[in-house]
Design a protein around this motif. Structure first.
Motif, mmCIF file in Angstrom:
data_model
loop_
_atom_site.group_PDB
_atom_site.id
_atom_site.type_symbol
_atom_site.label_atom_id
_atom_site.label_comp_id
_atom_site.label_asym_id
_atom_site.label_seq_id
_atom_site.Cartn_x
_atom_site.Cartn_y
_atom_site.Cartn_z
ATOM 1 N N LEU A 107 52.050 -84.134 14.859
ATOM 2 C CA LEU A 107 51.748 -83.362 16.328
ATOM 3 C C LEU A 107 52.150 -81.621 16.018
ATOM 4 C CD1 LEU A 107 53.097 -85.740 18.800
ATOM 5 C CD2 LEU A 107 50.666 -85.372 18.290
ATOM 6 N N PRO A 108 51.869 -81.009 16.944
ATOM 7 C CA PRO A 108 51.963 -79.601 16.638
ATOM 8 C C PRO A 108 53.251 -79.056 16.422
ATOM 9 C CG PRO A 108 50.220 -79.744 18.539
ATOM 10 C CD PRO A 108 50.812 -81.113 18.076
ATOM 11 N N ASP A 109 54.363 -79.599 17.344
ATOM 12 C CA ASP A 109 55.652 -79.534 17.139
ATOM 13 C C ASP A 109 56.439 -79.969 15.749
ATOM 14 O OD1 ASP A 109 55.883 -82.093 17.648
ATOM 15 O OD2 ASP A 109 56.994 -81.887 19.662
ATOM 16 N N GLY A 110 55.653 -80.751 14.976
ATOM 17 C CA GLY A 110 56.390 -81.270 13.716
ATOM 18 C C GLY A 110 56.683 -82.700 13.880
ATOM 19 N N SER A 111 56.792 -83.338 15.151
ATOM 20 C CA SER A 111 57.033 -84.647 15.130
ATOM 21 C C SER A 111 55.741 -85.503 14.850
ATOM 22 C CB SER A 111 57.463 -85.103 16.558
ATOM 23 O OG SER A 111 56.240 -84.667 17.680
ATOM 24 N N THR A 112 55.883 -86.838 14.508
ATOM 25 C CA THR A 112 54.846 -87.516 14.184
ATOM 26 C C THR A 112 54.843 -88.762 15.187
ATOM 27 O OG1 THR A 112 55.866 -88.569 12.566
ATOM 28 C CG2 THR A 112 54.891 -86.817 11.789
ATOM 29 N N ILE A 134 44.417 -74.215 23.538
ATOM 30 C CA ILE A 134 45.339 -73.436 22.803
ATOM 31 C C ILE A 134 45.234 -73.422 21.218
ATOM 32 C CG2 ILE A 134 47.291 -74.995 23.057
ATOM 33 C CD1 ILE A 134 49.160 -72.709 23.653
ATOM 34 N N GLY A 135 45.339 -72.341 20.617
ATOM 35 C CA GLY A 135 45.490 -72.466 19.193
ATOM 36 C C GLY A 135 46.921 -72.201 18.925
ATOM 37 N N TYR A 136 47.396 -73.043 17.757
ATOM 38 C CA TYR A 136 48.894 -73.013 17.751
ATOM 39 C C TYR A 136 49.302 -72.218 16.748
ATOM 40 C CZ TYR A 136 53.450 -75.445 17.482
ATOM 41 O OH TYR A 136 54.574 -75.735 17.725
ATOM 42 N N GLY A 146 52.826 -71.655 15.963
ATOM 43 C CA GLY A 146 54.337 -71.941 15.593
ATOM 44 C C GLY A 146 54.640 -72.710 14.086
ATOM 45 N N GLY A 147 55.599 -71.944 13.289
ATOM 46 C CA GLY A 147 55.790 -72.557 12.126
ATOM 47 C C GLY A 147 54.733 -73.017 11.173
ATOM 48 N N SER A 148 54.898 -73.915 10.205
ATOM 49 C CA SER A 148 54.054 -74.372 9.199
ATOM 50 C C SER A 148 52.483 -75.113 9.881
ATOM 51 C CB SER A 148 54.399 -75.469 8.226
ATOM 52 O OG SER A 148 54.876 -76.495 8.884
ATOM 53 N N ASN A 149 52.800 -75.266 11.321
ATOM 54 C CA ASN A 149 51.417 -76.053 11.802
ATOM 55 C C ASN A 149 50.616 -74.809 12.254
ATOM 56 O OD1 ASN A 149 52.401 -78.486 10.976
ATOM 57 N ND2 ASN A 149 53.553 -78.807 12.980
ATOM 58 N N ALA A 150 51.045 -73.650 12.340
ATOM 59 C CA ALA A 150 50.196 -72.508 12.810
ATOM 60 C C ALA A 150 48.834 -72.313 12.136
ATOM 61 C CB ALA A 150 50.998 -71.131 12.813
ATOM 62 N N LEU A 151 47.902 -72.068 12.871
ATOM 63 C CA LEU A 151 46.783 -71.668 12.345
ATOM 64 C C LEU A 151 46.652 -70.546 11.472
ATOM 65 C CD1 LEU A 151 44.247 -72.309 15.463
ATOM 66 C CD2 LEU A 151 44.608 -73.835 13.551
ATOM 67 N N THR A 152 46.012 -70.229 10.587
ATOM 68 C CA THR A 152 46.079 -69.069 9.801
ATOM 69 C C THR A 152 45.292 -67.956 10.531
ATOM 70 O OG1 THR A 152 43.818 -69.423 8.370
ATOM 71 C CG2 THR A 152 46.092 -70.310 7.698
ATOM 72 N N ARG A 161 38.798 -72.111 28.183
ATOM 73 C CA ARG A 161 39.889 -70.938 28.370
ATOM 74 C C ARG A 161 40.863 -70.924 27.209
ATOM 75 N NH1 ARG A 161 41.092 -71.691 34.955
ATOM 76 N NH2 ARG A 161 42.127 -73.444 34.142
ATOM 77 N N LEU A 162 40.598 -70.009 26.358
ATOM 78 C CA LEU A 162 41.545 -69.969 24.931
ATOM 79 C C LEU A 162 42.606 -69.161 25.143
ATOM 80 C CD1 LEU A 162 41.741 -70.538 22.012
ATOM 81 C CD2 LEU A 162 40.299 -68.542 21.532
ATOM 82 N N THR A 163 43.783 -69.528 24.575
ATOM 83 C CA THR A 163 44.974 -68.871 24.660
ATOM 84 C C THR A 163 45.546 -69.251 23.271
ATOM 85 O OG1 THR A 163 46.286 -70.559 25.540
ATOM 86 C CG2 THR A 163 45.685 -68.620 26.974
ATOM 87 N N PHE A 164 46.660 -68.550 22.694
ATOM 88 C CA PHE A 164 47.146 -68.690 21.554
ATOM 89 C C PHE A 164 48.676 -68.849 21.964
ATOM 90 C CE2 PHE A 164 43.404 -67.003 20.043
ATOM 91 C CZ PHE A 164 42.798 -67.873 18.836
ATOM 92 N N GLY A 165 49.675 -69.616 21.069
ATOM 93 C CA GLY A 165 50.953 -69.792 21.282
ATOM 94 C C GLY A 165 51.380 -71.047 21.106
ATOM 95 N N THR A 166 52.646 -71.625 21.451
ATOM 96 C CA THR A 166 53.225 -72.950 20.994
ATOM 97 C C THR A 166 53.345 -73.808 22.233
ATOM 98 O OG1 THR A 166 55.519 -71.820 21.052
ATOM 99 C CG2 THR A 166 54.356 -71.592 19.153
ATOM 100 N N ASN A 167 53.466 -73.389 23.387
ATOM 101 C CA ASN A 167 53.647 -74.185 24.460
ATOM 102 C C ASN A 167 52.299 -75.086 24.959
ATOM 103 O OD1 ASN A 167 54.551 -75.488 26.821
ATOM 104 N ND2 ASN A 167 54.910 -73.648 28.102
ATOM 105 N N PHE A 168 52.151 -76.220 24.236
ATOM 106 C CA PHE A 168 50.952 -76.803 24.361
ATOM 107 C C PHE A 168 50.882 -78.177 25.298
ATOM 108 C CE2 PHE A 168 53.443 -78.789 21.080
ATOM 109 C CZ PHE A 168 53.152 -80.191 21.307
ATOM 110 N N ASN A 169 52.230 -78.466 25.784
ATOM 111 C CA ASN A 169 52.090 -79.637 26.461
ATOM 112 C C ASN A 169 51.298 -79.753 27.748
ATOM 113 O OD1 ASN A 169 54.168 -80.598 24.856
ATOM 114 N ND2 ASN A 169 55.797 -79.487 25.886
ATOM 115 N N ASN A 170 51.013 -78.698 28.429
ATOM 116 C CA ASN A 170 50.171 -78.704 29.552
ATOM 117 C C ASN A 170 48.972 -78.316 29.367
ATOM 118 O OD1 ASN A 170 52.369 -79.469 31.334
ATOM 119 N ND2 ASN A 170 52.991 -77.293 31.421
#
Length: 279
Positions: free
Chosen positions: A62-67, A113-115, A117-123, A148-157
């Motif tokens: 998952l984007p936050d690093g959990s699996t 949203i394009g993620y 954050g950290g190693s899971n971030a899009l290049t 509707r596209l945004t970029f960031g790390t708050n993907f839950n909603n």
């Protein structure tokens, strides 16, 4: 999207291992249970029309690093166990092709949203490719989807999140199918995509978003784009030919099972016809 990457699943040890210590015994039970679960999944896959060799069980990043554990179909579709074993409940309608489930009503405005954050971030290349992919969908006339596209790390909603999986060195990505009228949420790009240009990344992202809104592979009946002659079957989710699209192989479709290094990332004509019919 099926690639040349092979997923590895750790299977259980043989029964004689239980003769060791209680600590080892507990670990072995877990491994045997994993093997048993995979056997059950493969048997169920045969029942709903998939080849059992195309089924694996692995951890889904998952984007936050959990699996969390997912059942993978052909390395491209990742489903929670409950969703996988519910496929039998779908109406089986047995060619562009779509699933029985589509995105409905107000859900057709999709916050994506394009993620970052950290190693899971899009290049940087992949962020540009995502913008291009979203533009591919939003510029189509006669299609009721709106991204509707945004970029960031708050993907839950958010309705959909596109992110990079650094632990998978394959070329391609993975997604799921719509459920309950909503699009699939998690779209991964594998780390092997880092070596491809913006157009090829655009192609893969557009393809995986396509699965997330209900597209099957356009060559599901042959996987000809992969040099194969294999029918993916109904798979319990439907393989419905979209009216106005061809019965046979369409080499221009963005929804082909496999891709090449020369992709331009754009929809083929039949992809557009299919989207206009579906939405």
């Amino acid at each position: 999207m099926k690639t040349t990457m092979f997923k590895k699943t750790v299977l259980g040890l043989s029964a004689f291992a239980f003769l060791f210590t209680s600590c080892q015994q507990e670990e072995n039970f877990e491994e045997v249970n994993q093997k048993t679960d995979l056997v059950i999944a493969k048997e169920y896959a045969k029942k709903i029309g998939y080849h059992p060799d195309d089924i694996t069980i692995d951890q889904f990043l998952l984007p936050d690093g959990s699996t969390e554990e997912r059942i993978f179909i052909e390395d491209d579709i990742a489903l929670l166990s409950a969703d996988f074993f519910a496929l039998e409940d779908m109406n089986s309608i047995a060619k562009q092709f779509r699933t029985n489930n589509l995105v409905t009503g107000a859900n057709r405005t999709i916050d994506i949203i394009g993620y970052t954050g950290g190693s899971n971030a899009l290049t940087s290349t992949q962020r540009t490719a995502l913008r291009w992919a979203v533009d591919n969908y939003n510029r189509l006339s006669g299609v009721s989807l709106n991204f509707r596209l945004t970029f960031g790390t708050n993907f839950n909603n958010e309705d959909m999140v596109v992110y990079r999986n650094p632990s998978n060195s394959g070329a391609g990505g993975s997604a799921g199918f719509p459920s309950n009228g909503r699009p699939n949420k998690f779209v991964q790009l594998y780390a092997g995509m880092d070596s491809y240009d913006t157009n090829v990344n655009e192609h893969v992202i557009t393809h995986e978003i396509g699965h997330s809104i209900g597209f099957r592979h356009s060559d599901y009946f042959s996987r000809q784009s992969c040099g194969q002659n294999t029918n993916e079957g109904d798979g319990g989710v439907g393989a419905i030919r979209v009216p106005g699209t061809p019965n046979g192989y369409d080499p221009q479709s963005i929804m082909l099972s496999c891709f090449s290094q020369g992709e331009d990332g754009e929809f083929g004509n039949n992809d557009i016809i299919a989207l206009q019919s579906m939405y």
